[in-house]
Design a protein around this motif. Structure first.
Motif, mmCIF file in Angstrom:
data_model
loop_
_atom_site.group_PDB
_atom_site.id
_atom_site.type_symbol
_atom_site.label_atom_id
_atom_site.label_comp_id
_atom_site.label_asym_id
_atom_site.label_seq_id
_atom_site.Cartn_x
_atom_site.Cartn_y
_atom_site.Cartn_z
ATOM 1 N N VAL A 73 -9.402 9.043 3.687
ATOM 2 C CA VAL A 73 -10.774 8.919 4.148
ATOM 3 C C VAL A 73 -10.810 8.898 5.659
ATOM 4 C CG1 VAL A 73 -11.474 7.661 2.093
ATOM 5 C CG2 VAL A 73 -10.762 6.386 4.103
ATOM 6 N N ALA A 74 -11.925 9.399 6.201
ATOM 7 C CA ALA A 74 -12.181 9.282 7.629
ATOM 8 C C ALA A 74 -13.159 8.140 7.809
ATOM 9 C CB ALA A 74 -12.792 10.582 8.166
ATOM 10 N N VAL A 106 -14.850 12.007 2.491
ATOM 11 C CA VAL A 106 -13.676 12.778 2.104
ATOM 12 C C VAL A 106 -14.118 14.219 1.904
ATOM 13 C CG1 VAL A 106 -13.960 12.273 -0.343
ATOM 14 C CG2 VAL A 106 -11.700 12.902 0.519
ATOM 15 N N LYS A 107 -13.266 15.164 2.255
ATOM 16 C CA LYS A 107 -13.548 16.579 2.046
ATOM 17 C C LYS A 107 -13.095 16.979 0.653
ATOM 18 C CE LYS A 107 -14.606 20.856 3.095
ATOM 19 N NZ LYS A 107 -15.996 21.282 3.316
ATOM 20 N N LEU A 108 -14.014 17.513 -0.126
ATOM 21 C CA LEU A 108 -13.679 17.976 -1.476
ATOM 22 C C LEU A 108 -13.353 19.462 -1.437
ATOM 23 C CD1 LEU A 108 -16.379 16.183 -3.650
ATOM 24 C CD2 LEU A 108 -14.080 15.427 -3.082
ATOM 25 N N VAL A 109 -12.284 19.840 -2.105
ATOM 26 C CA VAL A 109 -11.877 21.242 -2.181
ATOM 27 C C VAL A 109 -11.907 21.657 -3.644
ATOM 28 C CG1 VAL A 109 -10.045 22.902 -1.720
ATOM 29 C CG2 VAL A 109 -10.420 20.981 -0.157
ATOM 30 N N ALA A 110 -12.498 22.808 -3.916
ATOM 31 C CA ALA A 110 -12.606 23.288 -5.294
ATOM 32 C C ALA A 110 -11.226 23.481 -5.897
ATOM 33 C CB ALA A 110 -13.391 24.590 -5.325
ATOM 34 N N ARG A 111 -11.073 23.114 -7.167
ATOM 35 C CA ARG A 111 -9.790 23.221 -7.850
ATOM 36 C C ARG A 111 -9.438 24.684 -8.105
ATOM 37 N NH1 ARG A 111 -8.096 23.940 -13.009
ATOM 38 N NH2 ARG A 111 -10.270 24.072 -13.725
ATOM 39 N N LYS A 112 -8.178 24.995 -7.872
ATOM 40 C CA LYS A 112 -7.696 26.343 -8.168
ATOM 41 C C LYS A 112 -7.358 26.444 -9.652
ATOM 42 C CE LYS A 112 -5.736 27.432 -3.635
ATOM 43 N NZ LYS A 112 -4.518 27.849 -2.898
ATOM 44 N N SER A 113 -7.701 27.558 -10.234
ATOM 45 C CA SER A 113 -7.401 27.764 -11.653
ATOM 46 C C SER A 113 -5.915 28.043 -11.828
ATOM 47 C CB SER A 113 -8.209 28.941 -12.205
ATOM 48 O OG SER A 113 -9.588 28.710 -12.061
ATOM 49 N N LEU A 151 -24.260 17.362 4.501
ATOM 50 C CA LEU A 151 -24.133 18.786 4.832
ATOM 51 C C LEU A 151 -24.228 19.091 6.317
ATOM 52 C CD1 LEU A 151 -26.418 20.186 1.971
ATOM 53 C CD2 LEU A 151 -23.927 19.864 1.929
ATOM 54 N N SER A 152 -25.182 18.437 7.010
ATOM 55 C CA SER A 152 -25.378 18.767 8.426
ATOM 56 C C SER A 152 -26.069 17.627 9.156
ATOM 57 C CB SER A 152 -26.205 20.051 8.574
ATOM 58 O OG SER A 152 -27.532 19.849 8.101
ATOM 59 N N ALA A 180 -13.625 15.591 10.817
ATOM 60 C CA ALA A 180 -13.518 15.716 12.275
ATOM 61 C C ALA A 180 -14.830 16.216 12.875
ATOM 62 C CB ALA A 180 -12.371 16.661 12.637
ATOM 63 N N ALA A 181 -15.468 17.174 12.206
ATOM 64 C CA ALA A 181 -16.753 17.691 12.693
ATOM 65 C C ALA A 181 -17.819 16.600 12.652
ATOM 66 C CB ALA A 181 -17.184 18.885 11.852
ATOM 67 N N LEU A 182 -17.823 15.800 11.596
ATOM 68 C CA LEU A 182 -18.776 14.700 11.495
ATOM 69 C C LEU A 182 -18.572 13.701 12.622
ATOM 70 C CD1 LEU A 182 -20.973 13.099 10.065
ATOM 71 C CD2 LEU A 182 -19.220 12.145 8.564
ATOM 72 N N SER A 183 -17.335 13.342 12.886
ATOM 73 C CA SER A 183 -17.024 12.396 13.959
ATOM 74 C C SER A 183 -17.491 12.921 15.309
ATOM 75 C CB SER A 183 -15.517 12.124 13.982
ATOM 76 O OG SER A 183 -15.189 11.233 15.023
ATOM 77 N N SER A 184 -17.252 14.209 15.552
ATOM 78 C CA SER A 184 -17.658 14.823 16.815
ATOM 79 C C SER A 184 -19.181 14.805 16.987
ATOM 80 C CB SER A 184 -17.128 16.261 16.880
ATOM 81 O OG SER A 184 -17.571 16.910 18.057
ATOM 82 N N LEU A 185 -19.914 15.129 15.925
ATOM 83 C CA LEU A 185 -21.374 15.151 15.991
ATOM 84 C C LEU A 185 -21.942 13.751 16.175
ATOM 85 C CD1 LEU A 185 -22.145 17.760 13.191
ATOM 86 C CD2 LEU A 185 -22.512 18.058 15.656
#
Length: 266
Positions: free
Chosen positions: A7-8, A178-185, A224-225, A235-240
């Motif tokens: 987590v960030a 946390v960044k969620l990444v789609a599961r690879k099949s 989202l934004s 990292a982008a969230l922290s910067s913003l």
């Protein structure tokens, strides 16, 4: 226990130890007595089995903290409670041993400057008196000789798991994500592989009393934004958040597949 996600954190605010009876109902405070014996790091299983979980030099904001020791109940729920109350995970210890004094967990907590320690203790699967008796009966039935060792009951062993936490400074936004990444099949799956990451970041905890909580951000929201600038990762969230500190911004989130805009004063 494996760490399933990292987590960030966006720092939380102080809570006095006396408030823990009310803000962490899932945790039971352990009453401790002070032990005069000093345990070295080599003899302390909490220290020798410690694994840091934070890349930064995370420690208490106090110069000489006296860690509070708590008996954990459900790890996942306890972790969320700690995050929501403005703490971040420093590291953990996991090992199996006999009867270990709780003072050893406190001793290691002092050495790494932790504010809170959660300890989980579970009986290990050693032979019980009943199972030992079955072994003896079987030996007698077969006419086998028995030694004193055969007759003795093994001393109990326990599985110990401890997490160490540090209180964070007051928050600007006040969320853990946390960044969620789609599961690879897999090759066996009939569906085509999905490699694109999901949009935004998932909120896994909202710090109590923070700007995010006051604005209505909830655990489970997909952030989202901020002011129409995409949040692709932590990292982008922290910067913003740093850039817009002191301003009122519009946060776009997705809640249960529904878009929602919230005003937040950072």
């Amino acid at each position: 226990m494996k760490v399933l996600y990292k987590v960030a954190h966006f720092t939380g605010r102080f809570t006095s130890p006396s408030q823990w009876l009310f803000i962490l109902p899932a945790l039971v405070i352990i009453t401790l007595f002070t032990f005069s014996k000093t345990v070295s790091a080599d003899d302390n299983p909490y220290a020798s089995n410690y694994q840091a979980q934070n890349q930064g030099n995370l420690h208490s904001l106090q110069s000489k903290p006296e860690p509070q020791l708590l008996s954990g109940t459900r790890r996942d729920d306890d972790n969320i409670n700690m995050l929501e109350n403005g703490y971040d995970l420093m590291g953990l210890s996991a090992f199996e041993a006999g009867d270990i004094s709780p003072e050893q967990a406190i001793s290691h907590g002092r050495s790494i400057q932790a504010d809170m320690i959660l300890v989980y203790v579970k009986k290990s699967g050693n032979a019980t008196p009943a199972s030992k008796m079955e072994v003896i009966k079987e030996a007698v039935k077969k006419g086998q000789a028995l030694t004193e060792k055969d007759m003795a009951i093994d001393p109990g062993k326990y599985r110990y798991y401890a997490t160490y936490w540090a209180k964070l400074p007051p928050p600007v936004l006040g969320v853990h994500v946390v960044k969620l990444v789609a599961r690879k099949s897999s090759q066996e799956d009939e569906q085509p592989q999905v490699t694109d990451a999901s949009e935004g970041v998932r909120v896994i905890a909202v710090i109590h009393g923070s700007a995010a909580e006051q604005a209505g951000v909830l655990r489970g929201d997909q952030l989202l934004s901020i002011n129409q600038e995409k949040v692709n990762d932590a990292a982008a969230l922290s910067s913003l958040v740093r850039r817009f500190k002191g301003n009122t911004v519009t946060i776009n989130i997705q809640r249960q597949s529904e878009p929602l805009s919230l005003k937040v004063t950072l």
